[in-house]
Design a protein around this motif. Structure first.
Motif, PDB file in Angstrom:
ATOM      1  N   GLY A  63      -2.538  48.242  63.294  1.00 39.64           N
ATOM      2  CA  GLY A  63      -2.422  47.407  62.114  1.00 39.64           C
ATOM      3  C   GLY A  63      -3.287  47.905  60.957  1.00 39.64           C
ATOM      4  O   GLY A  63      -4.183  48.732  61.149  1.00 39.64           O
ATOM      5  N   PRO A  64      -3.025  47.399  59.758  1.00 39.60           N
ATOM      6  CA  PRO A  64      -3.710  47.910  58.566  1.00 39.60           C
ATOM      7  C   PRO A  64      -5.211  47.641  58.539  1.00 39.60           C
ATOM      8  O   PRO A  64      -5.979  48.479  58.062  1.00 39.60           O
ATOM      9  CB  PRO A  64      -3.005  47.208  57.403  1.00 39.60           C
ATOM     10  N   ALA A  71     -10.697  54.385  58.932  1.00 39.10           N
ATOM     11  CA  ALA A  71     -10.838  55.288  57.784  1.00 39.10           C
ATOM     12  C   ALA A  71     -12.212  55.153  57.130  1.00 39.10           C
ATOM     13  O   ALA A  71     -12.885  56.155  56.868  1.00 39.10           O
ATOM     14  CB  ALA A  71      -9.740  55.008  56.760  1.00 39.10           C
ATOM     15  N   ILE A  72     -12.629  53.939  56.888  1.00 36.85           N
ATOM     16  CA  ILE A  72     -13.901  53.718  56.185  1.00 36.85           C
ATOM     17  C   ILE A  72     -15.088  54.130  57.045  1.00 36.85           C
ATOM     18  O   ILE A  72     -15.981  54.852  56.589  1.00 36.85           O
ATOM     19  CB  ILE A  72     -14.005  52.248  55.724  1.00 36.85           C
ATOM     20  N   SER A  92      -8.509  56.952  49.093  1.00 40.00           N
ATOM     21  CA  SER A  92      -7.270  57.712  49.221  1.00 40.00           C
ATOM     22  C   SER A  92      -6.617  57.484  50.574  1.00 40.00           C
ATOM     23  O   SER A  92      -5.401  57.280  50.670  1.00 40.00           O
ATOM     24  CB  SER A  92      -7.565  59.202  49.018  1.00 40.00           C
ATOM     25  N   THR A  93      -7.418  57.512  51.629  1.00 38.69           N
ATOM     26  CA  THR A  93      -6.879  57.315  52.970  1.00 38.69           C
ATOM     27  C   THR A  93      -6.354  55.900  53.143  1.00 38.69           C
ATOM     28  O   THR A  93      -5.267  55.693  53.697  1.00 38.69           O
ATOM     29  CB  THR A  93      -7.949  57.635  54.035  1.00 38.69           C
ATOM     30  N   CYS A  94      -7.101  54.920  52.657  1.00 39.70           N
ATOM     31  CA  CYS A  94      -6.641  53.533  52.755  1.00 39.70           C
ATOM     32  C   CYS A  94      -5.357  53.312  51.959  1.00 39.70           C
ATOM     33  O   CYS A  94      -4.474  52.559  52.390  1.00 39.70           O
ATOM     34  CB  CYS A  94      -7.732  52.565  52.312  1.00 39.70           C
ATOM     35  N   LEU A 123       1.476  56.152  46.755  1.00 39.69           N
ATOM     36  CA  LEU A 123       0.347  55.357  46.264  1.00 39.69           C
ATOM     37  C   LEU A 123      -0.947  56.161  46.330  1.00 39.69           C
ATOM     38  O   LEU A 123      -1.743  56.148  45.384  1.00 39.69           O
ATOM     39  CB  LEU A 123       0.213  54.064  47.068  1.00 39.69           C
ATOM     40  N   SER A 124      -1.156  56.880  47.418  1.00 37.23           N
ATOM     41  CA  SER A 124      -2.378  57.661  47.576  1.00 37.23           C
ATOM     42  C   SER A 124      -2.495  58.747  46.510  1.00 37.23           C
ATOM     43  O   SER A 124      -3.571  58.955  45.943  1.00 37.23           O
ATOM     44  CB  SER A 124      -2.430  58.291  48.970  1.00 37.23           C
ATOM     45  N   VAL A 125      -1.407  59.431  46.215  1.00 40.25           N
ATOM     46  CA  VAL A 125      -1.426  60.471  45.175  1.00 40.25           C
ATOM     47  C   VAL A 125      -1.766  59.847  43.824  1.00 40.25           C
ATOM     48  O   VAL A 125      -2.603  60.365  43.078  1.00 40.25           O
ATOM     49  CB  VAL A 125      -0.077  61.232  45.116  1.00 40.25           C
TER      50      VAL A 125
END
Length: 194
Positions: A63-64, A71-72, A92-94, A123-125
């Protein structure tokens, strides 16, 4: 043993396994964040690290929220070494993994995983290019207008290539990883579900 006690024990065991697996994903992501690969000859100072792939799989599997935590937490040890780049890596990863996990959670299909990963990559880009406008002038001798001039020839293609690698690797690894993770959860004592 009552049925509620068995259910609580099973839930506790599953949660413990989930936490342990998330810790393994975090450790793998941390290790991979130190692998720096130049992938864009026009800007050899921009490096790719494969940690985002691990975070992506973690987010789709758990899950997110848990994916974002992986990631963090995996980027936190990098903050003293790279106080500008590490927070950008986290964001960026999130930006990649949260939309991917939200879309995949609605329908656990290959099409949903592709749609989620592509939405997250876009979205990340966009987020990375926007962050560079603010952050890059803080630690380099370039102005915001210099960064604007770098978006099309350098930042956009580099970040698009980075996300393409993450999406392709994520698609290749998703099914095998989900199968292994499903087997791990299914092996929980007292669990009869698969």
């Amino acid at each position: 043993m009552s049925s509620s006690t068995r259910a609580n024990t099973r839930t506790s065991t599953v949660n413990t396994k989930k936490i342990a697996l998330a810790a393994l994903f975090t450790a793998a992501s941390l290790i991979l964040s130190f692998i720096q690969i130049p992938i864009f000859p026009a800007a050899p100072w921009l490096m790719y690290d494969p940690s985002g792939i691990v975070c992506l799989i973690a987010a789709l599997a758990f899950g997110p929220k848990l994916g974002a935590a992986v990631a963090i937490i995996s980027w936190l040890p990098r903050v003293p070494l790279d106080p500008f780049g590490a927070p950008m890596g986290m964001v960026s990863t999130c930006a990649l993994i949260i939309p991917a996990a939200l879309i995949y959670a609605r329908s656990r299909t290959r099409a949903a995983s592709v749609a989620g990963m592509v939405a997250g990559a876009v979205l990340s880009v966009a987020v990375t290019c926007a962050l560079n406008l603010v952050v890059t002038p803080l630690y380099t001798a370039v102005t915001m207008m210099d960064v604007v001039a770098m978006i099309l020839p350098i930042l956009l293609p580099f970040n698009a290539l980075k996300m393409a690698i993450n999406v392709v690797a994520g698609q290749v690894l998703l099914a095998p990883c989900m199968n292994v993770l499903a087997d791990q959860v299914a092996e929980t004592p007292g669990s009869n579900q698969r």
